[in-house]
Write a protein that holds these residues in place. Structure first.
Motif, PDB file in Angstrom:
ATOM      1  N   SER A  63      -7.116  -5.635   2.866  1.00 51.66           N
ATOM      2  CA  SER A  63      -6.129  -5.389   1.806  1.00 51.66           C
ATOM      3  C   SER A  63      -6.213  -6.429   0.685  1.00 51.66           C
ATOM      4  O   SER A  63      -5.709  -6.192  -0.418  1.00 51.66           O
TER       5      SER A  63
ATOM      6  N   TYR B 201      -4.494   1.521   4.362  1.00 49.39           N
ATOM      7  CA  TYR B 201      -5.808   1.249   4.959  1.00 49.39           C
ATOM      8  C   TYR B 201      -5.606   1.056   6.464  1.00 49.39           C
ATOM      9  O   TYR B 201      -4.819   0.195   6.861  1.00 49.39           O
TER      10      TYR B 201
ATOM     11  N   SER C  93      -9.824 -10.238   4.368  1.00 54.93           N
ATOM     12  CA  SER C  93      -8.802  -9.302   4.818  1.00 54.93           C
ATOM     13  C   SER C  93      -8.958  -8.069   3.936  1.00 54.93           C
ATOM     14  O   SER C  93      -9.011  -8.196   2.706  1.00 54.93           O
TER      15      SER C  93
ATOM     16  N   ALA D 296       0.836  -1.203   0.000  1.00 54.54           N
ATOM     17  CA  ALA D 296       0.000   0.000   0.000  1.00 54.54           C
ATOM     18  C   ALA D 296       0.869   1.250   0.000  1.00 54.54           C
ATOM     19  O   ALA D 296       1.814   1.359   0.782  1.00 54.54           O
TER      20      ALA D 296
ATOM     21  N   ASP E 106       4.268  -1.476   6.713  1.00 60.98           N
ATOM     22  CA  ASP E 106       2.910  -1.878   7.090  1.00 60.98           C
ATOM     23  C   ASP E 106       2.858  -2.200   8.586  1.00 60.98           C
ATOM     24  O   ASP E 106       3.667  -1.682   9.337  1.00 60.98           O
TER      25      ASP E 106
ATOM     26  N   ARG F  25      -7.487  -5.480  -2.760  1.00 62.77           N
ATOM     27  CA  ARG F  25      -6.603  -4.816  -3.727  1.00 62.77           C
ATOM     28  C   ARG F  25      -5.743  -5.797  -4.515  1.00 62.77           C
ATOM     29  O   ARG F  25      -5.034  -5.378  -5.438  1.00 62.77           O
TER      30      ARG F  25
ATOM     31  N   SER G 115      -3.396  -7.002  12.343  1.00 60.29           N
ATOM     32  CA  SER G 115      -4.016  -5.803  11.780  1.00 60.29           C
ATOM     33  C   SER G 115      -5.518  -5.735  12.097  1.00 60.29           C
ATOM     34  O   SER G 115      -6.060  -4.642  12.254  1.00 60.29           O
TER      35      SER G 115
ATOM     36  N   HIS H 221      -6.914  -2.244  13.433  1.00 56.07           N
ATOM     37  CA  HIS H 221      -7.987  -1.424  12.838  1.00 56.07           C
ATOM     38  C   HIS H 221      -8.984  -0.978  13.915  1.00 56.07           C
ATOM     39  O   HIS H 221      -9.553   0.097  13.844  1.00 56.07           O
TER      40      HIS H 221
HETATM   41  O1  PMV Z   1      -5.844  -6.163   5.278  1.00 54.41           O
HETATM   42  P1  PMV Z   1      -5.394  -5.977   6.676  1.00 54.41           P
HETATM   43  O2  PMV Z   1      -6.526  -6.041   7.661  1.00 54.41           O
HETATM   44  O3  PMV Z   1      -4.283  -6.954   7.032  1.00 54.41           O
HETATM   45  O4  PMV Z   1      -4.802  -4.504   6.863  1.00 54.41           O
HETATM   46  C1  PMV Z   1      -3.661  -4.036   6.192  1.00 54.41           C
HETATM   47  C2  PMV Z   1      -3.099  -2.878   6.888  1.00 54.41           C
HETATM   48  C3  PMV Z   1      -1.798  -2.316   6.342  1.00 54.41           C
HETATM   49  O5  PMV Z   1      -1.007  -3.325   5.774  1.00 54.41           O
HETATM   50  C4  PMV Z   1      -1.028  -1.698   7.505  1.00 54.41           C
HETATM   51  C5  PMV Z   1      -2.043  -1.204   5.337  1.00 54.41           C
HETATM   52  C6  PMV Z   1      -2.528  -1.615   3.971  1.00 54.41           C
HETATM   53  O6  PMV Z   1      -3.270  -0.822   3.382  1.00 54.41           O
HETATM   54  O7  PMV Z   1      -2.141  -2.685   3.460  1.00 54.41           O
END
Ligand code: PMV
Length: 326
Positions: free
Chosen positions: A143, A20, A141, A16, A283, A146, A193, A197
């Protein structure tokens, strides 16, 4: 055996550039704001999903190991979403292989849930749009949403399940950015994460961050479109500090960095003064993604590997999103 269907998918991790962090809806993983990323080679998950109406439960094998406990429960909870959204009730056998060593400190949830989303839907004989697949992957998850579309990707926060999905801004060929994934800590992180969040809005800085995202994202997208490396790199690094400021000022505060993380940050800042334009982004962990241009890869990588505490450096280049391979 009454096999319903089977499919195998390969999906990349993504890094990223606009992060996020924090949800408007935790259960549905609907974020507070948009984010932007690049899919990367070098960290790929390949997953086979098989649905069979004789299975009496889901089974999950990752890197040759039959998984039980929390990790298996998270996969089953995701498969429950698949069953609900597709009106099926069959259990699945999930077999997953990562291209990088397990526990290497590289986030595998994005590639894992993107692969699982596309493989599940394909195994059930369905053809979903990228938007639908991205929204589904998000439920595993955030991310992971994306890692479905190609190349450089924006995840639109949206306001409900269907509208919260990612789209491709540019194909992978748009810009040869190299992500030198610098591993300084290969163990599991202390605060996952999903928990992070939930802590985001306990930071007194969080609302200011959320308010500042649209303008910063707009500038970042313009720099990305114009391939303006310095503007882009500076924005990406400053965005990473904005994220970590939130983490550190949450209650309880989260400090993901190790001494070697700081060593990498300081070294890269020094190299910039010497004319090597590399930039850092981090991250939810101690490892540093050092971004550079192709012409600088060899010397930046060599210098990174020479730093105390750097275990290994993995090269990631822009790539397409999740693909069915079988
Ligand atoms: O997808 P998650 O819940 O693992 O969150 C990702 C959080 C970060 O890696 C810190 C930021 C991002 O946008 O990938």
């Amino acid at each position: 055996m009454a096999r319903i269907g089977q499919a195998t998918v390969a999906a990349p991790a993504n890094i990223a550039f606009m992060k996020y962090w924090g949800n408007a809806d935790h259960a549905l993983r609907i974020p507070r704001h948009n984010s932007l990323s690049m899919n990367v080679t070098g960290a790929v998950t390949t997953t086979t999903v098989e649905f069979d109406d004789t299975f009496s439960g889901d089974s999950v094998t990752i890197d040759g190991e039959l998984i039980t406990g929390g990790e298996a429960d998270r996969v089953s909870a995701f498969l429950d979403h698949v069953r609900r959204l597709t009106n099926t009730n069959h259990f699945a056998k999930v077999t997953s292989q990562n291209s990088f060593p397990r526990g290497a400190g590289i986030a595998s949830s994005a590639s894992a849930f993107a692969a699982l989303a596309l493989a599940s839907v394909t195994a059930l004989g369905l053809e979903w749009s990228n938007e639908q697949l991205s929204a589904l992957a998000r439920l595993g998850s955030g991310s992971a949403s994306r890692s479905i579309p190609d190349g450089f990707v924006e995840w639109h926060a949206g306001s409900d399940h269907d509208s919260s999905h990612a789209v491709s801004l540019f194909p992978a060929e748009h810009w040869a950015i190299v992500d030198l994934i610098t591993i300084v800590q290969s163990g599991a992180k202390e605060v996952g994460s999903t928990q992070g969040h939930q802590l985001a809005d306990t930071s007194p800085l969080y609302e200011a961050r959320v308010t500042s995202v649209p303008d910063r994202l707009d500038t970042m997208k313009k720099a990305l479109a114009a391939k303006d490396w310095q503007t882009f790199g500076e924005l990406v690094e400053s965005e990473s500090y904005s994220l970590h400021a939130i983490m550190m000022t949450s209650h309880p505060g989260i400090l993901y960095w190790s001494p070697a993380t700081v060593r990498v940050l300081l070294a890269v800042a020094q190299w910039r003064k010497e004319g090597v334009l590399a930039y850092c982004t981090i991250d939810a962990g101690a490892n540093v993604h050092v971004l550079c241009q192709e012409a600088d890869v060899a010397r930046v990588k060599e210098r990174l590997e020479a730093l105390e505490g750097v275990e290994r450096v993995i090269e990631g280049r822009p790539t397409h999103g999740a693909r069915v391979i079988e």
